[in-house]
Motif scaffolding. Structure first.
Motif, PDB file in Angstrom:
ATOM      1  N   ALA A  18       0.836  -1.199   0.000  1.00 50.68           N
ATOM      2  CA  ALA A  18       0.000   0.000   0.000  1.00 50.68           C
ATOM      3  C   ALA A  18       0.877   1.258   0.000  1.00 50.68           C
ATOM      4  CB  ALA A  18      -0.921  -0.007   1.209  1.00 50.68           C
ATOM      5  N   ASN A  19       2.144   1.096  -0.298  1.00 45.37           N
ATOM      6  CA  ASN A  19       3.124   2.185  -0.328  1.00 45.37           C
ATOM      7  C   ASN A  19       3.291   2.862   1.030  1.00 45.37           C
ATOM      8  OD1 ASN A  19       3.843   1.824  -3.003  1.00 45.37           O
ATOM      9  ND2 ASN A  19       2.188   3.121  -3.745  1.00 45.37           N
ATOM     10  N   ALA A  20       3.164   2.097   2.080  1.00 50.64           N
ATOM     11  CA  ALA A  20       3.442   2.639   3.409  1.00 50.64           C
ATOM     12  C   ALA A  20       4.941   2.899   3.509  1.00 50.64           C
ATOM     13  CB  ALA A  20       2.998   1.659   4.480  1.00 50.64           C
ATOM     14  N   ASP A  21       5.298   3.991   4.112  1.00 45.24           N
ATOM     15  CA  ASP A  21       6.715   4.333   4.218  1.00 45.24           C
ATOM     16  C   ASP A  21       7.452   3.422   5.189  1.00 45.24           C
ATOM     17  OD1 ASP A  21       6.743   6.504   2.387  1.00 45.24           O
ATOM     18  OD2 ASP A  21       5.751   7.735   3.895  1.00 45.24           O
ATOM     19  N   VAL A  22       6.833   3.132   6.319  1.00 45.42           N
ATOM     20  CA  VAL A  22       7.451   2.282   7.337  1.00 45.42           C
ATOM     21  C   VAL A  22       6.366   1.402   7.942  1.00 45.42           C
ATOM     22  CG1 VAL A  22       8.733   2.234   9.502  1.00 45.42           C
ATOM     23  CG2 VAL A  22       9.138   4.075   7.882  1.00 45.42           C
ATOM     24  N   VAL A  23       6.660   0.124   8.087  1.00 46.85           N
ATOM     25  CA  VAL A  23       5.718  -0.809   8.706  1.00 46.85           C
ATOM     26  C   VAL A  23       6.464  -1.556   9.804  1.00 46.85           C
ATOM     27  CG1 VAL A  23       4.212  -2.790   8.346  1.00 46.85           C
ATOM     28  CG2 VAL A  23       4.482  -1.096   6.531  1.00 46.85           C
ATOM     29  N   TYR A  24       5.982  -1.399  11.028  1.00 49.41           N
ATOM     30  CA  TYR A  24       6.545  -2.106  12.166  1.00 49.41           C
ATOM     31  C   TYR A  24       5.520  -3.103  12.688  1.00 49.41           C
ATOM     32  CZ  TYR A  24      10.178   1.484  12.436  1.00 49.41           C
ATOM     33  OH  TYR A  24      11.225   2.306  12.160  1.00 49.41           O
TER      34      TYR A  24
END
Length: 113
Positions: A18-24
């Motif tokens: 989903a073009n998230a910049d950062v996923v934790y």
């Protein structure tokens, strides 16, 4: 990810697709594009050959072994795994990194006048 990130909501809202910049993700998160039972039936049908009342237990065992945050990080679906105590520091670090982010825009080729 907190808890279970399953189905199209994960793909559309929280995933790297989903073009998230950062996923934790938290260490105990379960990450799957389909619900846990469907994933177990599709990917491990031999493990699901148990009586119907035991299938949910078998699916949860499959999820703990194969749909964990560590597997998601290994496959590139999340950028990192953080504990609750480290979450604030990780988010501040990500925001600092993204503060200088510039999204290039394509110049217009034609005027509207």
């Amino acid at each position: 990810m907190v808890g279970k990130a399953v189905g199209s909501a994960y793909v559309a809202l929280a995933g790297t697709g989903a073009n998230a910049d950062v996923v934790y993700a938290f260490p105990n998160a379960v990450i799957s594009p389909v619900n846990v039972e469907a994933a177990a039936l599709i990917l491990a049908p031999e493990q699901m050959k148990v009586p119907t009342d035991k299938q949910s237990e078998s699916a949860e065992k499959y999820a703990q072994e194969n749909l964990s945050a560590f597997n998601a990080a290994q496959n590139g679906y999340v950028d990192g795994i953080v504990d609750e105590a480290e979450l604030r520091t990780a988010l501040i670090s990500a925001l600092d990194m993204l503060a200088g982010k510039r999204v290039p825009t394509v110049a217009k080729k034609h005027s509207t006048v």
